[in-house]
Motif scaffolding. Structure first.
Motif, short mmCIF file in Angstrom:
data_model
loop_
_atom_site.label_atom_id
_atom_site.label_comp_id
_atom_site.label_asym_id
_atom_site.label_seq_id
_atom_site.Cartn_x
_atom_site.Cartn_y
_atom_site.Cartn_z
N GLU A 120 13.18 40.41 43.08
CA GLU A 120 13.66 39.23 42.35
C GLU A 120 13.05 39.05 40.97
OE1 GLU A 120 16.15 37.23 43.28
OE2 GLU A 120 16.39 38.64 44.93
N LYS A 121 11.95 39.74 40.68
CA LYS A 121 11.27 39.49 39.40
C LYS A 121 12.11 39.89 38.19
CE LYS A 121 8.45 43.73 39.23
NZ LYS A 121 8.53 44.09 37.80
N TYR A 122 13.08 40.75 38.41
CA TYR A 122 13.96 41.15 37.30
C TYR A 122 15.09 40.16 37.08
CZ TYR A 122 11.51 45.58 37.89
OH TYR A 122 10.53 46.54 38.00
N LYS A 123 15.29 39.26 38.03
CA LYS A 123 16.41 38.30 37.94
C LYS A 123 15.96 36.91 37.53
CE LYS A 123 18.62 40.65 41.86
NZ LYS A 123 19.12 40.47 43.24
N SER A 124 14.67 36.62 37.73
CA SER A 124 14.19 35.27 37.46
C SER A 124 12.86 35.31 36.72
CB SER A 124 14.02 34.52 38.80
OG SER A 124 13.23 33.36 38.63
N LYS A 125 12.80 34.60 35.61
CA LYS A 125 11.55 34.52 34.85
C LYS A 125 10.45 33.85 35.66
CE LYS A 125 13.43 34.58 30.15
NZ LYS A 125 13.52 33.85 28.87
N GLU A 126 10.81 32.86 36.47
CA GLU A 126 9.82 32.15 37.26
C GLU A 126 9.24 33.06 38.34
OE1 GLU A 126 7.32 29.24 38.87
OE2 GLU A 126 8.24 29.54 36.89
N ASP A 128 9.22 36.33 38.18
CA ASP A 128 8.44 37.34 37.46
C ASP A 128 7.05 36.80 37.14
OD1 ASP A 128 8.15 39.88 36.03
OD2 ASP A 128 8.12 38.62 34.22
N ARG A 129 6.98 35.51 36.77
CA ARG A 129 5.69 34.87 36.48
C ARG A 129 4.80 34.85 37.73
NH1 ARG A 129 3.00 30.64 37.46
NH2 ARG A 129 4.65 29.72 38.73
N TYR A 131 5.04 36.83 40.33
CA TYR A 131 4.67 38.21 40.66
C TYR A 131 3.48 38.67 39.83
CZ TYR A 131 5.21 43.28 41.16
OH TYR A 131 4.99 44.62 41.41
N ARG A 132 3.54 38.40 38.53
CA ARG A 132 2.44 38.81 37.64
C ARG A 132 1.15 38.07 37.97
NH1 ARG A 132 4.03 41.53 33.00
NH2 ARG A 132 6.28 41.81 32.80
N GLU A 133 1.28 36.78 38.27
CA GLU A 133 0.10 35.97 38.58
C GLU A 133 -0.57 36.45 39.87
OE1 GLU A 133 -0.82 31.44 40.02
OE2 GLU A 133 0.64 31.70 38.40
#
Length: 371
Positions: A120-126, A128-129, A131-133
């Motif tokens: 889902e990280k490629y579809k949603s900025k939230e 992705d945030r 995931y990175r965190e």
């Protein structure tokens, strides 16, 4: 067997569906069907699919915190954490890294959660945030702080702590992705992980500011051991403590050797004498400090010559008496009765000063050892 709460089952089924089909590919109706309840019943527990997702994120963070308690991660002030990481060389890093690796690889919840975010990280900025965190930013930031403190304390050579943290975690993350789905090869992955940590440690710690120090001691009533613990606390370096009774001490592995014992009836423990004689050739190639626990003040001519080999005394960078304590409870019967009798003599107490540990001398020995 007690029935599991419906809210818990909903989360479990939703996580599996999200991991398989992605967040957008799953409806509330799909989740309800997987749980075996009506869609209207599901809304009694969660008002929306988004609330289910948010709860999954919170639950994952909670599960990791619970798991972390079993990892026995060093805690306290950053200075103390850095010392804890440094004191056992790579052992503690290997242990913690392998346990975290095992958690993310084999814990069903953690594995599916990572898979869900990866989709889902490629579809949603939230997402992705998040995931990175969870997997990148927090880990690198925390480790960079630890490496920065270890550099300050001299455990690691000077380098950019953020780059060090990136170099440390990148192979771990790569291994996690490489072995995902083939958990039966976990042992192989852990072996590679251990070799990575050893090589990382060699690059940043060997040949740097870290000094390897060994303290070899002998004690009769426990005072020398107490002094050694104080000494170790002052040495911000890689310190190993050995009893002189240990016949397998390899002094060649250390830069500085500190040797000490207590003086009883004018003599130091025979295991200290034996250690010095047996390792004299190697000791003369190392930085050596000598200390004794006793009541004889520093500066008495010929005193230390009766305790240590003359060649070693002349070679030592520092020789000192660090005081001592009268442990009457541990004295043998005759020695204890002797002191009790002496204290009853008129005028004895006027000229008698109760001995004490000289912490300033211990600190001075530590400072000399680190130069």
């Amino acid at each position: 067997m007690a029935k599991r709460p419906t809210k818990e089952i909903i989360l479990e089924k939703a996580l599996k569906l999200f991991a398989d089909k992605g967040y957008d590919g799953v409806t509330v109706r799909d989740i309800a069907a997987e749980v075996g309840i009506r869609q209207s019943s599901l809304y009694k527990h969660y008002i929306s699919k988004q609330e289910i997702f948010d709860t999954l994120v919170d639950t994952m963070q909670s599960r990791f915190m619970d798991a972390s308690a079993t990892f026995q991660l060093p805690s306290g002030e950053i200075r103390e954490i850095a010392q804890e990481y440094a004191k056992d060389s790579t052992d503690i890093l290997k242990k913690i890294s392998s346990e975290i690796f095992h958690f993310y690889l084999k814990d069903p919840y953690a594995s599916q959660f990572r898979k869900m975010l990866s989709i889902e990280k490629y579809k949603s900025k939230e997402i992705d945030r998040i995931y990175r965190e969870v997997y990148i930013d927090t880990a690198i930031s925390n480790q960079a702080q630890i490496f920065e403190e270890m550099i300050k304390q001299g455990y690691m050579r000077k380098a950019d702590p953020k780059i060090m943290a990136l170099q440390f975690f990148a192979p771990i993350f790569l291994l996690l992705n490489r072995y995902d789905g083939i958990a039966e090869k976990e042992a192989e992955a852990i072996e590679i992980l251990g070799k990575h940590i050893e090589q990382f440690d060699k690059i940043y710690r060997e040949g740097g500011n870290k000094m390897k120090i060994a303290i070899i001691y002998a004690t009769k009533y426990g005072c020398t051991k107490k002094c050694v613990e104080i000494l170790k606390s002052y040495l911000q370096s890689d310190v190993k403590v050995f009893s002189a009774k240990n016949s397998k001490i390899d002094v060649s592995q250390y830069d500085t050797i500190l040797i000490g014992g207590s003086v009883y009836m004018g003599k130091i423990q025979k295991e200290i004498t034996r250690f010095c004689k047996h390792n004299l050739k190697q000791l003369l190639k190392k930085r050596v400090g000598l200390f004794v626990c006793c009541y004889t003040p520093n500066g008495i001519n010929g005193f230390f010559e009766t305790l240590f080999p003359l060649e070693l005394l002349n070679h030592a960078f520092y020789v000192t008496c660090i005081g001592g304590e009268m442990n009457y409870d541990k004295m043998n019967f005759l020695y204890r009765r002797l002191f009790q009798s002496l204290k009853k003599i008129d005028g004895f107490n006027e000229g008698f000063t109760e001995p004490k540990i000289l912490e300033e001398e211990i600190k001075a020995l530590a400072e000399k050892s680190l130069k």
